[in-house]
Write a protein that holds these residues in place. Sequence first.
Motif, PDB file in Angstrom:
ATOM      1  N   ARG A   1      -5.248  13.234 -10.910  1.00 57.09           N
ATOM      2  CA  ARG A   1      -5.750  11.863 -10.679  1.00 57.09           C
ATOM      3  C   ARG A   1      -4.651  10.945 -10.131  1.00 57.09           C
ATOM      4  NH1 ARG A   1      -9.029  13.111 -15.540  1.00 57.09           N
ATOM      5  NH2 ARG A   1      -7.196  12.703 -16.785  1.00 57.09           N
ATOM      6  N   ASP A   2      -3.932  11.469  -9.139  1.00 55.16           N
ATOM      7  CA  ASP A   2      -2.825  10.726  -8.544  1.00 55.16           C
ATOM      8  C   ASP A   2      -3.348  10.065  -7.264  1.00 55.16           C
ATOM      9  OD1 ASP A   2      -0.605   9.958  -7.085  1.00 55.16           O
ATOM     10  OD2 ASP A   2       0.465  11.851  -7.328  1.00 55.16           O
ATOM     11  N   PHE A   3      -3.818   8.810  -7.395  1.00 56.20           N
ATOM     12  CA  PHE A   3      -4.477   8.161  -6.254  1.00 56.20           C
ATOM     13  C   PHE A   3      -3.527   7.976  -5.070  1.00 56.20           C
ATOM     14  CE2 PHE A   3      -5.997   4.807  -3.505  1.00 56.20           C
ATOM     15  CZ  PHE A   3      -7.285   5.250  -3.249  1.00 56.20           C
ATOM     16  N   ALA A   4      -2.277   7.571  -5.352  1.00 55.00           N
ATOM     17  CA  ALA A   4      -1.354   7.287  -4.239  1.00 55.00           C
ATOM     18  C   ALA A   4      -1.172   8.529  -3.366  1.00 55.00           C
ATOM     19  CB  ALA A   4      -0.022   6.787  -4.775  1.00 55.00           C
ATOM     20  N   SER A   5      -1.020   9.700  -4.005  1.00 53.64           N
ATOM     21  CA  SER A   5      -0.849  10.931  -3.218  1.00 53.64           C
ATOM     22  C   SER A   5      -2.145  11.302  -2.521  1.00 53.64           C
ATOM     23  CB  SER A   5      -0.433  12.108  -4.109  1.00 53.64           C
ATOM     24  OG  SER A   5       0.759  11.801  -4.743  1.00 53.64           O
ATOM     25  N   PHE A   6      -3.256  11.228  -3.264  1.00 54.41           N
ATOM     26  CA  PHE A   6      -4.567  11.545  -2.700  1.00 54.41           C
ATOM     27  C   PHE A   6      -4.817  10.687  -1.457  1.00 54.41           C
ATOM     28  CE2 PHE A   6      -9.014  10.068  -2.559  1.00 54.41           C
ATOM     29  CZ  PHE A   6      -9.691  11.266  -2.355  1.00 54.41           C
ATOM     30  N   ALA A   7      -4.495   9.401  -1.571  1.00 55.95           N
ATOM     31  CA  ALA A   7      -4.773   8.457  -0.483  1.00 55.95           C
ATOM     32  C   ALA A   7      -3.902   8.746   0.727  1.00 55.95           C
ATOM     33  CB  ALA A   7      -4.557   7.028  -0.970  1.00 55.95           C
ATOM     34  N   GLU A   8      -2.624   8.993   0.485  1.00 54.50           N
ATOM     35  CA  GLU A   8      -1.733   9.252   1.629  1.00 54.50           C
ATOM     36  C   GLU A   8      -2.152  10.533   2.351  1.00 54.50           C
ATOM     37  OE1 GLU A   8       2.531   8.859   1.134  1.00 54.50           O
ATOM     38  OE2 GLU A   8       2.872  10.092   2.930  1.00 54.50           O
ATOM     39  N   LEU A   9      -2.471  11.571   1.581  1.00 55.56           N
ATOM     40  CA  LEU A   9      -2.895  12.839   2.193  1.00 55.56           C
ATOM     41  C   LEU A   9      -4.185  12.645   2.986  1.00 55.56           C
ATOM     42  CD1 LEU A   9      -2.182  15.134  -0.890  1.00 55.56           C
ATOM     43  CD2 LEU A   9      -0.952  15.230   1.305  1.00 55.56           C
ATOM     44  N   THR A  10      -5.100  11.841   2.434  1.00 54.01           N
ATOM     45  CA  THR A  10      -6.379  11.585   3.094  1.00 54.01           C
ATOM     46  C   THR A  10      -6.167  10.871   4.430  1.00 54.01           C
ATOM     47  OG1 THR A  10      -7.552  11.494   0.991  1.00 54.01           O
ATOM     48  CG2 THR A  10      -8.593  10.340   2.838  1.00 54.01           C
ATOM     49  N   MET A  11      -5.337   9.833   4.411  1.00 56.51           N
ATOM     50  CA  MET A  11      -5.106   9.058   5.646  1.00 56.51           C
ATOM     51  C   MET A  11      -4.376   9.908   6.679  1.00 56.51           C
ATOM     52  SD  MET A  11      -4.314   5.216   4.228  1.00 56.51           S
ATOM     53  CE  MET A  11      -3.271   5.571   2.824  1.00 56.51           C
ATOM     54  N   ARG A  12      -3.378  10.652   6.209  1.00 56.07           N
ATOM     55  CA  ARG A  12      -2.634  11.513   7.141  1.00 56.07           C
ATOM     56  C   ARG A  12      -3.565  12.553   7.759  1.00 56.07           C
ATOM     57  NH1 ARG A  12       2.832  11.556   7.447  1.00 56.07           N
ATOM     58  NH2 ARG A  12       3.979  10.342   5.906  1.00 56.07           N
TER      59      ARG A  12
ATOM     60  N   ALA B   1       0.595  -2.441   1.991  1.00 57.51           N
ATOM     61  CA  ALA B   1       1.939  -3.037   2.065  1.00 57.51           C
ATOM     62  C   ALA B   1       1.964  -4.354   1.278  1.00 57.51           C
ATOM     63  CB  ALA B   1       2.318  -3.287   3.522  1.00 57.51           C
ATOM     64  N   PHE B   2       0.894  -5.125   1.383  1.00 56.72           N
ATOM     65  CA  PHE B   2       0.831  -6.407   0.676  1.00 56.72           C
ATOM     66  C   PHE B   2       0.987  -6.221  -0.827  1.00 56.72           C
ATOM     67  CE2 PHE B   2      -1.499  -9.643  -1.665  1.00 56.72           C
ATOM     68  CZ  PHE B   2      -0.942 -10.809  -1.159  1.00 56.72           C
ATOM     69  N   TYR B   3       0.263  -5.236  -1.378  1.00 58.96           N
ATOM     70  CA  TYR B   3       0.315  -5.021  -2.835  1.00 58.96           C
ATOM     71  C   TYR B   3       1.496  -4.137  -3.247  1.00 58.96           C
ATOM     72  CZ  TYR B   3      -4.302  -7.188  -3.219  1.00 58.96           C
ATOM     73  OH  TYR B   3      -5.344  -8.085  -3.193  1.00 58.96           O
ATOM     74  N   LYS B   4       2.241  -3.630  -2.257  1.00 59.07           N
ATOM     75  CA  LYS B   4       3.357  -2.702  -2.520  1.00 59.07           C
ATOM     76  C   LYS B   4       2.882  -1.526  -3.362  1.00 59.07           C
ATOM     77  CE  LYS B   4       6.964  -6.269  -2.264  1.00 59.07           C
ATOM     78  NZ  LYS B   4       6.081  -7.451  -2.137  1.00 59.07           N
ATOM     79  N   GLU B   5       1.650  -1.124  -3.090  1.00 58.56           N
ATOM     80  CA  GLU B   5       1.042  -0.019  -3.839  1.00 58.56           C
ATOM     81  C   GLU B   5      -0.115   0.520  -2.989  1.00 58.56           C
ATOM     82  OE1 GLU B   5      -0.863  -1.423  -7.415  1.00 58.56           O
ATOM     83  OE2 GLU B   5      -1.611   0.602  -7.886  1.00 58.56           O
ATOM     84  N   THR B   6      -0.305   1.827  -2.998  1.00 63.46           N
ATOM     85  CA  THR B   6      -1.407   2.382  -2.206  1.00 63.46           C
ATOM     86  C   THR B   6      -2.703   2.256  -3.000  1.00 63.46           C
ATOM     87  OG1 THR B   6       0.171   3.908  -1.247  1.00 63.46           O
ATOM     88  CG2 THR B   6      -2.157   4.414  -0.913  1.00 63.46           C
ATOM     89  N   ILE B   7      -3.519   1.279  -2.633  1.00 60.95           N
ATOM     90  CA  ILE B   7      -4.778   1.066  -3.361  1.00 60.95           C
ATOM     91  C   ILE B   7      -5.999   1.467  -2.535  1.00 60.95           C
ATOM     92  CG2 ILE B   7      -3.822  -0.814  -4.801  1.00 60.95           C
ATOM     93  CD1 ILE B   7      -5.746  -2.677  -3.058  1.00 60.95           C
ATOM     94  N   VAL B   8      -5.793   1.767  -1.255  1.00 58.15           N
ATOM     95  CA  VAL B   8      -6.938   2.130  -0.406  1.00 58.15           C
ATOM     96  C   VAL B   8      -6.548   3.230   0.575  1.00 58.15           C
ATOM     97  CG1 VAL B   8      -6.487   0.248   1.273  1.00 58.15           C
ATOM     98  CG2 VAL B   8      -8.794   1.233   1.112  1.00 58.15           C
ATOM     99  N   ALA B   9      -7.519   4.111   0.849  1.00 64.84           N
ATOM    100  CA  ALA B   9      -7.341   5.167   1.857  1.00 64.84           C
ATOM    101  C   ALA B   9      -8.499   5.084   2.833  1.00 64.84           C
ATOM    102  CB  ALA B   9      -7.347   6.535   1.194  1.00 64.84           C
ATOM    103  N   TYR B  10      -8.205   5.252   4.121  1.00 63.22           N
ATOM    104  CA  TYR B  10      -9.293   5.303   5.107  1.00 63.22           C
ATOM    105  C   TYR B  10      -9.471   6.737   5.556  1.00 63.22           C
ATOM    106  CZ  TYR B  10      -5.131   5.433   7.999  1.00 63.22           C
ATOM    107  OH  TYR B  10      -3.907   5.779   8.508  1.00 63.22           O
ATOM    108  N   THR B  11     -10.668   7.055   6.005  1.00 59.36           N
ATOM    109  CA  THR B  11     -10.893   8.329   6.677  1.00 59.36           C
ATOM    110  C   THR B  11     -12.044   8.166   7.655  1.00 59.36           C
ATOM    111  OG1 THR B  11     -11.163  10.718   6.397  1.00 59.36           O
ATOM    112  CG2 THR B  11     -12.399   9.345   4.866  1.00 59.36           C
TER     113      THR B  11
END
Length: 397
Positions: free
Chosen positions: A244-255, A290-300
């Motif tokens: 349940r690591d959202f930051a990693s999940f999100a970065e992988l999803t966007m990449r 970047a605004f929140y200095k935290e990965t809270i959203v991923a696009y795909t």
Amino acid sequence: MAIYTVSKTAPVNIATLKYWGKRDKNLNLPTNSSISVTLAQDDLRTLTSVATSETFSQDQLWLNGKLESLESERTQQCLQDLRNLRSKLEAGDSSLPPMSKWNLHIVSENNFPTAAGLASSAAGFAALVAAIAKLYELPESASEISKIARKGSGSACRSLFGGYVAWEMGSEADGSDSKAVEVASQSHWPDMKAAILVVSAAKKDTPSTSGMQHTVATSDLFQERIRNVVPKRFEEMKQAIQSRDFASFAELTMRDSNSFHATCLDSYPPIFYMNDTSRQIVKLCHQINAFYKETIVAYTFDAGPNAVLYYLEQNETKLMAFIYQAFQRNSGWDSKFSAKDLAAFEEHFTFNVAPEMAFDLDLDMHKNVSRVIFTQVGPAPQDTAECLIDTTTGNPK
Ligand SMILES: Nc1ncnc2c1ncn2[C@@H]1O[C@H](COP(=O)(O)OP(=O)(O)OP(=O)(O)O)[C@@H](O)[C@H]1O
Ligand SMILES: C[C@@](O)(CCOP(=O)(O)OP(=O)(O)O)CC(=O)O
């Protein structure tokens, strides 16, 4: 004469690690494994009713109220596989009605635009296969049934499961090990939400099937993707979901979305699925993180310009402060959020975001978006009492 009827609903799934490329076109065998999130059926679903009777003179399909051809090789393969399994069952139990020899009436409705890059073929084939498997009382597991749905449309195999799903590419030439499996259940990570910004609900330019064939044949970058990028990412993404690591999940999803669209651009001539609005949405998501200095959203993005944004429920207000500001003129908000929720998004923007914001929000972006759909991770295909077939005639109601 008896008419046997069954109805099922099936979900849409949106890949976070994309399937793009076939190693066998007839069997829909992919060049890489993929991962997706199954979405809730309250918002996006296919409802399919199937009926069979000795009296039906031919197989027939009604899709969204219109009679459709059942001639396609893909649909024929699905029906044949299901009939073969039923026939084996009948061979072992003579009390079973010989349904494998009878014709089928299939009536199906999608509650969202068909062939608009909203994964209608995935929900459509998953519902068709799940409904007939139930009608035939097949004992096979969801993974086994997923191999049949895969022949209808590759991504459909993942819609046989709820939650977080992998399609393991397999290596056998006959496709016997190319199937969907559960990575994690819906309840393992229930707070995953999705906002779909419908940039275009029009029928898309290049259908996925021909698009991916073209990429396989012409892109050099594609080889790098399937050999060196996806295998590692597949393991990393499963790990991110399991922990349940959202930051990693999100970065992988966007990449991965970016990598898939890069191979489309690298095809020759290039294929463009994303448009200027899609790219503005990508930029906005990076600005929000970047605004929140935290990965809270991923696009795909799939094979079209529509954006799917994944986020966790606990970050809803933080994310929607931006999204509501940009897209409040689009329809879709009132059916999901109360007036109090919307006021909270507005307030968060005014008091927390606006004073600190280092970039301008493009307030014209909404002009190229037709509607916003809010949904979340959801379950596997469901039984339903709703039926599209008149059980006395076997025809659509
Ligand atoms: N409910 C359904 N039952 C059977 N077949 C369906 C159903 N809904 C869609 N399909 C089939 O899927 C086709 C649309 O698939 P297509 O891949 O072009 O679009 P999409 O699934 O919306 O987009 P994508 O898969 O790229 O996200 C339809 O033309 C139809 O053949
Ligand atoms: C970009 C995608 O959505 C492509 C889906 O392709 P389809 O499953 O629609 O293709 P066919 O197997 O030819 O029917 C990525 C994905 O869902 O993994």
